[in-house]
Motif scaffolding. Structure first.
Motif, PDB file in Angstrom:
ATOM      1  N   ALA A 135       0.835  -1.207   0.000  1.00 31.94           N
ATOM      2  CA  ALA A 135       0.000   0.000   0.000  1.00 31.94           C
ATOM      3  C   ALA A 135       0.868   1.255   0.000  1.00 31.94           C
ATOM      4  N   ALA A 136       1.997   1.212   0.679  1.00 35.17           N
ATOM      5  CA  ALA A 136       2.894   2.375   0.720  1.00 35.17           C
ATOM      6  C   ALA A 136       3.454   2.692  -0.666  1.00 35.17           C
ATOM      7  N   THR A 137       3.715   1.663  -1.467  1.00 31.13           N
ATOM      8  CA  THR A 137       4.220   1.926  -2.826  1.00 31.13           C
ATOM      9  C   THR A 137       3.140   2.567  -3.683  1.00 31.13           C
ATOM     10  N   CYS A 138       1.912   2.132  -3.501  1.00 28.31           N
ATOM     11  CA  CYS A 138       0.794   2.735  -4.247  1.00 28.31           C
ATOM     12  C   CYS A 138       0.623   4.195  -3.832  1.00 28.31           C
ATOM     13  N   LYS A 139       0.623   4.427  -2.528  1.00 27.58           N
ATOM     14  CA  LYS A 139       0.409   5.770  -1.994  1.00 27.58           C
ATOM     15  C   LYS A 139       1.501   6.732  -2.472  1.00 27.58           C
ATOM     16  N   ALA A 140       2.732   6.270  -2.519  1.00 33.38           N
ATOM     17  CA  ALA A 140       3.837   7.140  -2.941  1.00 33.38           C
ATOM     18  C   ALA A 140       3.594   7.673  -4.348  1.00 33.38           C
ATOM     19  N   CYS A 141       3.172   6.807  -5.234  1.00 40.64           N
ATOM     20  CA  CYS A 141       2.911   7.236  -6.610  1.00 40.64           C
ATOM     21  C   CYS A 141       1.673   8.119  -6.677  1.00 40.64           C
ATOM     22  N   HIS A 142       0.619   7.737  -5.967  1.00 37.59           N
ATOM     23  CA  HIS A 142      -0.599   8.550  -5.954  1.00 37.59           C
ATOM     24  C   HIS A 142      -0.287   9.954  -5.426  1.00 37.59           C
ATOM     25  N   ASP A 143       0.459  10.031  -4.342  1.00 35.80           N
ATOM     26  CA  ASP A 143       0.787  11.333  -3.752  1.00 35.80           C
ATOM     27  C   ASP A 143       1.583  12.210  -4.723  1.00 35.80           C
ATOM     28  N   ALA A 144       2.497  11.594  -5.451  1.00 34.24           N
ATOM     29  CA  ALA A 144       3.371  12.361  -6.328  1.00 34.24           C
ATOM     30  C   ALA A 144       2.741  12.680  -7.695  1.00 34.24           C
ATOM     31  N   TYR A 145       1.925  11.751  -8.206  1.00 35.53           N
ATOM     32  CA  TYR A 145       1.527  11.869  -9.616  1.00 35.53           C
ATOM     33  C   TYR A 145       0.029  11.797  -9.909  1.00 35.53           C
ATOM     34  N   ARG A 146      -0.795  11.744  -8.889  1.00 36.47           N
ATOM     35  CA  ARG A 146      -2.238  11.623  -9.133  1.00 36.47           C
ATOM     36  C   ARG A 146      -2.977  12.762  -8.448  1.00 36.47           C
ATOM     37  N   GLU A 147      -3.849  13.420  -9.200  1.00 35.99           N
ATOM     38  CA  GLU A 147      -4.661  14.499  -8.623  1.00 35.99           C
ATOM     39  C   GLU A 147      -5.866  13.912  -7.912  1.00 35.99           C
TER      40      GLU A 147
END
Length: 147
Positions: A135-147
């Motif tokens: 989940a942390a890997t998903c969140k990292a990308c969402h936080d950086a690259y998803r509005e």
């Protein structure tokens, strides 16, 4: 179960050719969004078990993890250069930092593979730990690259 295996095999074979098969940039966006939606749905089912919101069933966790593993490989073909201009939840930074995005995708796919392997043990505590790491890997990308 046979249907899932056949679907998984077909999806993996077709994913490599998917990029070449997109007729329009919108098709690539829909493809990646669909893959993420299916992956998220099955990941959430595992999440409900590890959070105690659903009864833990090792077999169900393993089945869902297998689907997440398969789906984790698919969305990346839909991140084509021509999709940058299509309105989606992708932040503009994604396109400028595609090397970082791909590195994050690789990290996520490894974490998902580890989660799938962990679900085969049937050990809920180990699954909880692996789920959190994934989940942390998903969140990292969402936080950086998803509005």
């Amino acid at each position: 179960m046979k249907t899932r295996v056949l679907f998984a095999a077909a999806a993996l074979v077709l994913s490599g050719a998917a990029h070449a098969q997109f007729q329009k940039p919108e098709d690539a966006v829909r493809y990646r969004q669909s893959a993420f939606a299916v992956m998220g749905n099955h990941f959430s089912r595992i999440g409900a078990m590890v959070q105690g919101k659903a009864p833990f069933d090792a077999k169900v966790a393993q089945e869902n993890a297998a689907i997440v593993l398969m789906m984790s490989k698919l969305p990346w073909a839909g991140f084509t250069p021509e999709t940058e201009r299509i309105k989606s939840r992708a932040k503009p930074e994604l396109w400028a930092e595609m090397d970082k995005v791909r590195a994050g995708a690789d990290k996520m796919m490894k974490a998902v593979a580890d989660l799938e392997a962990t679900t085969r043990t049937g050990n809920l505590d180990a699954i909880k730990k692996s789920f959190g790491e994934t989940a942390a890997t998903c969140k990292a990308c969402h936080d950086a690259y998803r509005e």
